[in-house]
Design an enzyme around this catalytic site. Structure first.
Site, mmCIF file in Angstrom:
data_model
loop_
_atom_site.group_PDB
_atom_site.id
_atom_site.type_symbol
_atom_site.label_atom_id
_atom_site.label_comp_id
_atom_site.label_asym_id
_atom_site.label_seq_id
_atom_site.Cartn_x
_atom_site.Cartn_y
_atom_site.Cartn_z
ATOM 1 N N SER A 35 2.159 2.737 5.352
ATOM 2 C CA SER A 35 1.916 1.355 5.808
ATOM 3 C C SER A 35 1.244 1.300 7.167
ATOM 4 O O SER A 35 1.774 1.789 8.155
ATOM 5 C CB SER A 35 3.239 0.596 5.948
ATOM 6 O OG SER A 35 3.741 0.240 4.708
ATOM 7 N N HIS A 66 -2.060 -1.712 2.737
ATOM 8 C CA HIS A 66 -2.493 -0.521 2.006
ATOM 9 C C HIS A 66 -3.838 -0.814 1.347
ATOM 10 O O HIS A 66 -3.911 -1.645 0.434
ATOM 11 C CB HIS A 66 -1.496 -0.163 0.902
ATOM 12 C CG HIS A 66 -0.227 0.462 1.397
ATOM 13 N ND1 HIS A 66 -0.074 1.822 1.511
ATOM 14 C CD2 HIS A 66 0.944 -0.077 1.803
ATOM 15 C CE1 HIS A 66 1.149 2.088 1.970
ATOM 16 N NE2 HIS A 66 1.786 0.951 2.153
ATOM 17 N N HIS A 88 3.945 2.657 -4.976
ATOM 18 C CA HIS A 88 5.403 2.593 -4.805
ATOM 19 C C HIS A 88 6.052 2.235 -6.133
ATOM 20 O O HIS A 88 5.439 1.525 -6.937
ATOM 21 C CB HIS A 88 5.778 1.513 -3.782
ATOM 22 C CG HIS A 88 5.086 1.634 -2.468
ATOM 23 N ND1 HIS A 88 3.823 1.127 -2.260
ATOM 24 C CD2 HIS A 88 5.476 2.204 -1.297
ATOM 25 C CE1 HIS A 88 3.466 1.387 -1.003
ATOM 26 N NE2 HIS A 88 4.442 2.034 -0.400
ATOM 27 N N TYR A 90 8.381 0.115 -6.417
ATOM 28 C CA TYR A 90 8.664 -1.334 -6.449
ATOM 29 C C TYR A 90 7.483 -2.154 -6.954
ATOM 30 O O TYR A 90 7.642 -3.321 -7.323
ATOM 31 C CB TYR A 90 9.149 -1.847 -5.077
ATOM 32 C CG TYR A 90 8.156 -1.737 -3.946
ATOM 33 C CD1 TYR A 90 7.038 -2.567 -3.859
ATOM 34 C CD2 TYR A 90 8.353 -0.801 -2.930
ATOM 35 C CE1 TYR A 90 6.134 -2.455 -2.823
ATOM 36 C CE2 TYR A 90 7.452 -0.684 -1.887
ATOM 37 C CZ TYR A 90 6.353 -1.516 -1.839
ATOM 38 O OH TYR A 90 5.459 -1.387 -0.811
ATOM 39 N N GLU A 91 6.288 -1.547 -6.974
ATOM 40 C CA GLU A 91 5.131 -2.251 -7.542
ATOM 41 C C GLU A 91 5.203 -2.268 -9.074
ATOM 42 O O GLU A 91 4.416 -2.959 -9.722
ATOM 43 C CB GLU A 91 3.823 -1.559 -7.108
ATOM 44 C CG GLU A 91 3.560 -1.679 -5.611
ATOM 45 C CD GLU A 91 2.353 -0.850 -5.189
ATOM 46 O OE1 GLU A 91 1.225 -1.356 -5.312
ATOM 47 O OE2 GLU A 91 2.541 0.299 -4.729
ATOM 48 N N ALA A 118 6.274 4.460 6.792
ATOM 49 C CA ALA A 118 7.030 3.606 7.707
ATOM 50 C C ALA A 118 8.475 3.620 7.228
ATOM 51 O O ALA A 118 8.721 3.611 6.030
ATOM 52 C CB ALA A 118 6.473 2.196 7.657
ATOM 53 N N MET A 221 10.835 3.373 1.266
ATOM 54 C CA MET A 221 10.641 3.093 -0.173
ATOM 55 C C MET A 221 9.552 3.972 -0.779
ATOM 56 O O MET A 221 8.930 3.591 -1.776
ATOM 57 C CB MET A 221 10.258 1.617 -0.357
ATOM 58 C CG MET A 221 11.223 0.630 0.283
ATOM 59 S SD MET A 221 10.600 -1.048 0.191
ATOM 60 C CE MET A 221 11.805 -1.915 1.246
ATOM 61 N N SER A 222 9.314 5.155 -0.200
ATOM 62 C CA SER A 222 8.182 5.968 -0.674
ATOM 63 C C SER A 222 8.442 7.451 -0.479
ATOM 64 O O SER A 222 9.581 7.883 -0.328
ATOM 65 C CB SER A 222 6.914 5.551 0.092
ATOM 66 O OG SER A 222 6.992 5.942 1.442
ATOM 67 N N ASN A 245 11.223 -0.141 12.506
ATOM 68 C CA ASN A 245 12.261 -1.150 12.754
ATOM 69 C C ASN A 245 13.605 -0.438 12.698
ATOM 70 O O ASN A 245 13.691 0.646 12.118
ATOM 71 C CB ASN A 245 12.205 -2.246 11.679
ATOM 72 C CG ASN A 245 12.345 -1.676 10.275
ATOM 73 O OD1 ASN A 245 11.422 -1.037 9.757
ATOM 74 N ND2 ASN A 245 13.492 -1.883 9.673
ATOM 75 N N HIS A 259 8.243 -7.283 6.855
ATOM 76 C CA HIS A 259 7.049 -6.441 6.742
ATOM 77 C C HIS A 259 6.132 -6.602 7.960
ATOM 78 O O HIS A 259 5.417 -5.672 8.336
ATOM 79 C CB HIS A 259 6.309 -6.787 5.440
ATOM 80 C CG HIS A 259 5.234 -5.812 5.051
ATOM 81 N ND1 HIS A 259 5.457 -4.454 4.956
ATOM 82 C CD2 HIS A 259 3.925 -5.991 4.725
ATOM 83 C CE1 HIS A 259 4.340 -3.845 4.599
ATOM 84 N NE2 HIS A 259 3.388 -4.752 4.451
HETATM 85 N N1 HPA Z 1 13.973 -0.205 4.944
HETATM 86 C C1 HPA Z 1 13.278 0.285 3.895
HETATM 87 N N2 HPA Z 1 11.996 0.582 3.969
HETATM 88 C C2 HPA Z 1 11.369 0.400 5.132
HETATM 89 C C3 HPA Z 1 12.018 -0.101 6.252
HETATM 90 C C4 HPA Z 1 13.401 -0.426 6.141
HETATM 91 O O1 HPA Z 1 14.053 -0.875 7.098
HETATM 92 N N3 HPA Z 1 11.114 -0.159 7.263
HETATM 93 C C5 HPA Z 1 9.940 0.297 6.751
HETATM 94 N N4 HPA Z 1 10.094 0.633 5.464
#
Ligand code: HPA
Length: 284
Positions: A35, A66, A88, A90-91, A118, A221-222, A245, A259
């Site tokens: 990301s 992306h 991903h 989730y897509e 990320a 998530m990747s 984060n 995001h």
């Molecule tokens: N959780 C899951 N996936 C993420 C996060 C998160 O806090 N930050 C960036 N990708």
């Protein structure tokens, strides 16, 4: 046939053959840009850019932040191929589709995979903006059967039951550590355990606390599908998480994962990550 379909071998071959016919470059290093980190690909010299939709059987990317293209070129004098935009689960893609490009890279002759992402910081000693070298991972979707190698084994790529205890190459990690020293980034560098969840919803507070109990340092998530697939075909792997984060661990917190924050932190650290990867590739 009662078996769920996995990706046919012919699809990888056709994708690789198409790419070989459309560039003279023969990189041994591939970089998957997470990301907001796609700007790395812009810094390559002598670029050949190939949109995913031009490549037979290639999936396409659906996430803001992306792009969807392969960028071949020189990074610090070394031939590389960058994935600008990744896939991903989730897509809606299966793990094997998410990892499709890794097997194509293997057929192109790639033997070293640098994967960036990320991630949310779970370790309370981490700060937003930290760069974490991945020492190991937890494939949480794997606990209920999601694995990119699920289905008939492709013996041409690797063995049925590949070892994962050396998934992340220690030599590459130490080399990357050396680079952070040279670049004066040592104060923002961590080494830790990455846990993959399916997403797209961010974790609940209870889930974050559970991950902390399990020894997880960062959550995302990747990455895990690509790493498992890369290790299966014996690639050397370096994984880098940017802590974009901090996960929310307390019910008193008023913070909300989003995001935008992920993309903002990526932009903040893009230059540092580009410097790190440029320096590193020069040493490889
Ligand atoms: N959780 C899951 N996936 C993420 C996060 C998160 O806090 N930050 C960036 N990708």
């Amino acid at each position: 046939c009662l078996m769920e379909s996995s990706v046919p071998l012919q699809s990888y071959k056709e994708a690789a053959e198409w790419i070989l016919a459309h560039t003279d470059q023969r990189p041994r290093i591939a970089v998957i840009c997470g990301s907001g980190l796609g700007t790395l690909a812009e810094t390559l010299e002598n670029k050949t850019v190939i949109p995913y939709e031009d490549i037979p059987h290639f999936p396409s990317s659906t996430v803001p932040g992306h792009a969807g293209r392969l960028v071949f070129g020189l990074l610090n004098g070394k031939q590389c191929v960058c994935m600008q935009g990744r896939f991903h689960i989730y897509e809606g893609y299966s793990m094997s589709t998410v990892a499709f490009p890794v097997r194509v890279f293997s057929l192109l002759g790639v033997d070293t995979l640098i994967v960036t992402n990320a991630a949310g910081g779970i370790n309370s000693n981490y700060s937003v903006g930290d760069i974490m070298f991945i020492k190991d991972h937890i494939n949480m979707p794997g606990f209920c059967g999601q694995n990119p190698l699920r289905g008939p084994n492709e013996d041409g790529f690797g063995v049925r039951f590949p070892c994962m205890s050396d998934a992340y190459d220690q030599h590459l990690r130490h080399l990357a550590m050396d680079c952070t020293q040279e670049l004066g980034l040592q104060d923002i560098v961590q080494e830790g355990i990455y846990c993959m969840l399916g997403g797209p919803s961010y974790e609940t507070i209870a889930e974050c606390n559970m991950l902390k109990l399990l020894g997880v340092d960062a959550v995302g998530m990747s990455t895990v599908p690509e790493v498992i697939t890369g290790r299966h075909c014996r690639m050397h792997i370096l994984g880098i998480s940017l802590i974009t984060n901090m996960a929310i661990l307390s019910y008193n917190s008023t913070a909300h994962a989003n995001h935008q924050e992920v993309l903002q932190t990526s932009q903040l650290r893009a230059a540092a990550l580009i410097a790190l990867l440029t320096n590193l590739v020069g040493k490889m």
